[in-house]
Design an enzyme around this catalytic site. Structure first.
Site, PDB file in Angstrom:
ATOM      1  N   ASP A  67      39.245  39.974  22.556  1.00 58.28           N
ATOM      2  CA  ASP A  67      38.701  38.918  23.412  1.00 58.28           C
ATOM      3  C   ASP A  67      37.196  39.095  23.623  1.00 58.28           C
ATOM      4  O   ASP A  67      36.605  40.092  23.186  1.00 58.28           O
ATOM      5  CB  ASP A  67      39.439  38.888  24.766  1.00 58.28           C
ATOM      6  CG  ASP A  67      39.412  40.237  25.480  1.00 58.28           C
ATOM      7  OD1 ASP A  67      38.798  41.199  24.961  1.00 58.28           O
ATOM      8  OD2 ASP A  67      39.998  40.342  26.568  1.00 58.28           O
ATOM      9  N   ASN A 136      45.432  41.572  37.539  1.00 55.41           N
ATOM     10  CA  ASN A 136      46.257  40.386  37.806  1.00 55.41           C
ATOM     11  C   ASN A 136      47.357  40.211  36.752  1.00 55.41           C
ATOM     12  O   ASN A 136      47.998  39.180  36.686  1.00 55.41           O
ATOM     13  CB  ASN A 136      45.367  39.138  37.832  1.00 55.41           C
ATOM     14  CG  ASN A 136      44.602  38.954  36.528  1.00 55.41           C
ATOM     15  OD1 ASN A 136      44.730  39.764  35.613  1.00 55.41           O
ATOM     16  ND2 ASN A 136      43.811  37.904  36.432  1.00 55.41           N
ATOM     17  N   HIS A 138      46.845  40.136  33.483  1.00 56.99           N
ATOM     18  CA  HIS A 138      46.406  39.468  32.250  1.00 56.99           C
ATOM     19  C   HIS A 138      46.404  40.422  31.060  1.00 56.99           C
ATOM     20  O   HIS A 138      46.362  41.638  31.208  1.00 56.99           O
ATOM     21  CB  HIS A 138      45.044  38.777  32.435  1.00 56.99           C
ATOM     22  CG  HIS A 138      43.851  39.673  32.382  1.00 56.99           C
ATOM     23  ND1 HIS A 138      42.588  39.243  32.680  1.00 56.99           N
ATOM     24  CD2 HIS A 138      43.699  40.995  32.064  1.00 56.99           C
ATOM     25  CE1 HIS A 138      41.732  40.233  32.530  1.00 56.99           C
ATOM     26  NE2 HIS A 138      42.380  41.308  32.172  1.00 56.99           N
ATOM     27  N   GLU A 143      45.235  34.575  31.016  1.00 57.44           N
ATOM     28  CA  GLU A 143      45.234  34.678  32.465  1.00 57.44           C
ATOM     29  C   GLU A 143      46.571  34.201  33.051  1.00 57.44           C
ATOM     30  O   GLU A 143      47.341  33.510  32.368  1.00 57.44           O
ATOM     31  CB  GLU A 143      44.075  33.832  33.017  1.00 57.44           C
ATOM     32  CG  GLU A 143      42.691  34.327  32.569  1.00 57.44           C
ATOM     33  CD  GLU A 143      42.290  35.652  33.198  1.00 57.44           C
ATOM     34  OE1 GLU A 143      42.606  36.696  32.601  1.00 57.44           O
ATOM     35  OE2 GLU A 143      41.667  35.648  34.281  1.00 57.44           O
TER      36      GLU A 143
HETATM   37  P1  PGA Z   1      40.447  48.050  31.858  1.00 57.84           P
HETATM   38  O1  PGA Z   1      40.723  46.499  31.644  1.00 57.84           O
HETATM   39  O2  PGA Z   1      41.027  48.753  30.664  1.00 57.84           O
HETATM   40  O3  PGA Z   1      38.966  48.165  31.950  1.00 57.84           O
HETATM   41  O4  PGA Z   1      41.160  48.447  33.122  1.00 57.84           O
HETATM   42  C1  PGA Z   1      42.004  46.064  31.391  1.00 57.84           C
HETATM   43  C2  PGA Z   1      42.047  44.569  31.288  1.00 57.84           C
HETATM   44  O5  PGA Z   1      41.438  43.873  32.112  1.00 57.84           O
HETATM   45  O6  PGA Z   1      42.731  44.069  30.401  1.00 57.84           O
END
Ligand code: PGA
Length: 241
Positions: A67, A136, A138, A143
């Site tokens: 992404d 959250n 995601h 999302e």
């Molecule tokens: P992080 O992000 O590995 O920095 O905790 C995870 C995400 O938002 O998918």
């Protein structure tokens, strides 16, 4: 879904690196999709080290970035592209033609989705996708509420994502949209690996893995992935019954 719990972040990271190495040994021309973020950082460092130390031939592997933040330049250290290049792609000296990253600055951003979908199709589908989980629930920028039937797409970022995402940037940055591989592509991936570490992820991990599957918690899709692996450290697993 197969769940494995490791005592520490370090051991978790080692096992993630080994999983990626196995995929490369099994299929030297594998298509591997990788998330940026804090969670997989150590795994990628170990991956680089091990691939080199064991002289594994990774020259034919194709890498896809999961992404990107729309409007954020690849030179910005907070971008997913910057992270993947710095942690993995540059140290491994991967050929440009084997790297497939969303151009979040493209004038026609929808074309970027089309391009990525075509690449995945032409290369025979994703062999291994490695993802983290947002606070959250995601996955990438899929999302809460997103359809599980989507390929690459543009997403309006959830409030939680906009806020939590600030941690990657040195100054306050406007984050409103993202471009992401879709959950349909995750479901179709031959193997999907979800990672989490730390106490702060314990509550969302419990929801994703133990509550009913719902599009409101995109990571709950792992409950139905035919070849889904979930690797957690002890802390992030602490809410599980
Ligand atoms: P992080 O992000 O590995 O920095 O905790 C995870 C995400 O938002 O998918």
């Amino acid at each position: 879904m197969n769940l494995e719990i490791f005592d520490t972040y370090e051991i978790l990271s080692y096992n993630v690196a080994e999983q990626i190495i196995s995929a490369i040994i099994k299929k030297p021309e594998a298509l591997i999709c990788l998330a940026a973020g804090d969670t997989p950082k150590r795994s990628y460092e170990m991956l680089v080290q091990e691939l080199k130390a064991r002289k594994i031939d990774y020259g034919k592997v194709h890498f896809i970035g999961l992404d990107e933040w729309i409007g954020i330049s690849p030179e910005n250290p907070g971008s997913c592209q910057f992270f993947l290049r710095q942690t993995l792609l540059s140290p491994l000296e991967i050929n440009a033609e084997n790297i497939h990253l969303f151009n979040a600055m493209a004038e026609d951003i929808h074309k970027e989705c089309e391009k990525m979908d075509n690449i995945i199709e032409q290369l025979g589908g994703i062999d291994l996708i490695v993802v983290g989980i947002g606070m959250n629930g995601h996955i990438g920028f899929n999302e809460p509420g997103v359809s599980w039937n989507k390929n690459s797409h543009i997403a309006n970022l959830d409030e939680v994502t906009q806020k939590v995402g600030q941690k990657y940037f040195s100054t306050q940055t406007q984050l409103t949209q993202g471009i992401t591989i879709g959950l349909k592509q995750l479901l179709n991936a031959k193997t999907a690996l979800l990672l989490a570490n730390g106490l702060k992820k314990a509550s969302i991990i419990k929801k994703a893995l133990e509550e009913e599957m719902t599009e409101n918690i995109p990571a709950s899709i792992f409950q139905k992935h035919a070849n889904g692996l979930v690797f957690l450290d002890r802390e992030s697993s602490s809410g599980l019954s």
